[in-house]
Write an enzyme that holds these catalytic residues in place. Sequence first.
Site, PDB file in Angstrom:
ATOM      1  CG  ASP A  32       0.209   0.881 -12.808  1.00 36.73           C
ATOM      2  OD1 ASP A  32       0.247  -0.038 -11.953  1.00 36.73           O
ATOM      3  OD2 ASP A  32       0.289   2.087 -12.503  1.00 36.73           O
ATOM      4  CG  HIS A  78       0.900  -0.423  -8.786  1.00 34.50           C
ATOM      5  ND1 HIS A  78       0.103   0.685  -8.958  1.00 34.50           N
ATOM      6  CD2 HIS A  78       0.142  -1.298  -8.082  1.00 34.50           C
ATOM      7  CE1 HIS A  78      -1.062   0.469  -8.384  1.00 34.50           C
ATOM      8  NE2 HIS A  78      -1.064  -0.721  -7.849  1.00 34.50           N
TER       9      HIS A  78
HETATM   10  P1  PGA Z   1      -6.686  -4.276  -5.908  1.00 29.56           P
HETATM   11  O1  PGA Z   1      -5.352  -3.390  -5.962  1.00 29.56           O
HETATM   12  O2  PGA Z   1      -6.356  -5.455  -5.047  1.00 29.56           O
HETATM   13  O3  PGA Z   1      -7.721  -3.398  -5.310  1.00 29.56           O
HETATM   14  O4  PGA Z   1      -6.978  -4.675  -7.327  1.00 29.56           O
HETATM   15  C1  PGA Z   1      -4.127  -4.024  -6.181  1.00 29.56           C
HETATM   16  C2  PGA Z   1      -3.018  -3.005  -6.275  1.00 29.56           C
HETATM   17  O5  PGA Z   1      -3.238  -1.897  -6.795  1.00 29.56           O
HETATM   18  O6  PGA Z   1      -1.895  -3.311  -5.854  1.00 29.56           O
END
Ligand code: PGA
Length: 260
Positions: A136, A138
């Site tokens: 999303d 973030h």
């Molecule tokens: P992920 O999470 O590295 O497990 O994809 C990234 C995040 O949500 O900032």
Amino acid sequence: MEIVITESYEEMSKRAAQEVANLLNTKPNAVLGLATGSTPLGLYRELIRMHKEEGLDFSQVITFNLDEYVGLPKEHPQSYHYFMNENLFKHINIPPQNIHIPSGTTSNYKAFCQWYEDRIRQCGGIDLQILGIGADGHIAFNEPTSSLGSRTRIKTLAQQTIKDNARFFDRPEDVPRYAITMGVGTILEARKIILLANGKGKSDAVAAAIEGPVTSMCTASALQLHPNVMFILDREAASKLKMIEYYEWIQANLPGAPKS
Ligand code: PGA
């Protein structure tokens, strides 16, 4: 913004590790901002390798992690304390007192958040902040509509994030609902920022962050306001960028780039 497109997760991770090593070689007491999640695991593996095989020294390094789940004790296998220890800290020579991770179990969150902000400043500010990105858009747990000026505080996690992170827990209802996280404003004060992203699942968020408007709907887009940001992507994460040829041309023609 510097946009580096790599051919694999390994290449992305090695490129990021090289940036960290370059910093530590010029500033052995650098302050690093660190992230959790699956994205930086390869970077941490490479840093451990560099420490063991090439003597990369962390004895003066200070670290600040971005976030932690509220309610999980340090020993919980899904806490970010546990993650950082297992995946990086216990394998390198960083003194434990140099490590900072937000507390998920403090009895006074407001005071803790203020202390964390003050502590970053006392240590001279973050030299290099490593970031992942959520589907999303973030950064840290700054979910859509987080203020782009926000500081360290408690956030309620978005449903999408809870869904994304459920894979790490036995049951979806075990995913904590709250996190303590550095704010977007806190992150933007780092001297240099590297955002890593790999895989198709990140391609929309990456395109919005780099080529979309600066908006709290995609908190990673706030990085457009920062003067020293590097995105290191694999080809899948970069696949929705409209200006991809331009970024590759720039990389190939950087001063000092090898001429083919
Ligand atoms: P992920 O999470 O590295 O497990 O994809 C990234 C995040 O949500 O900032």
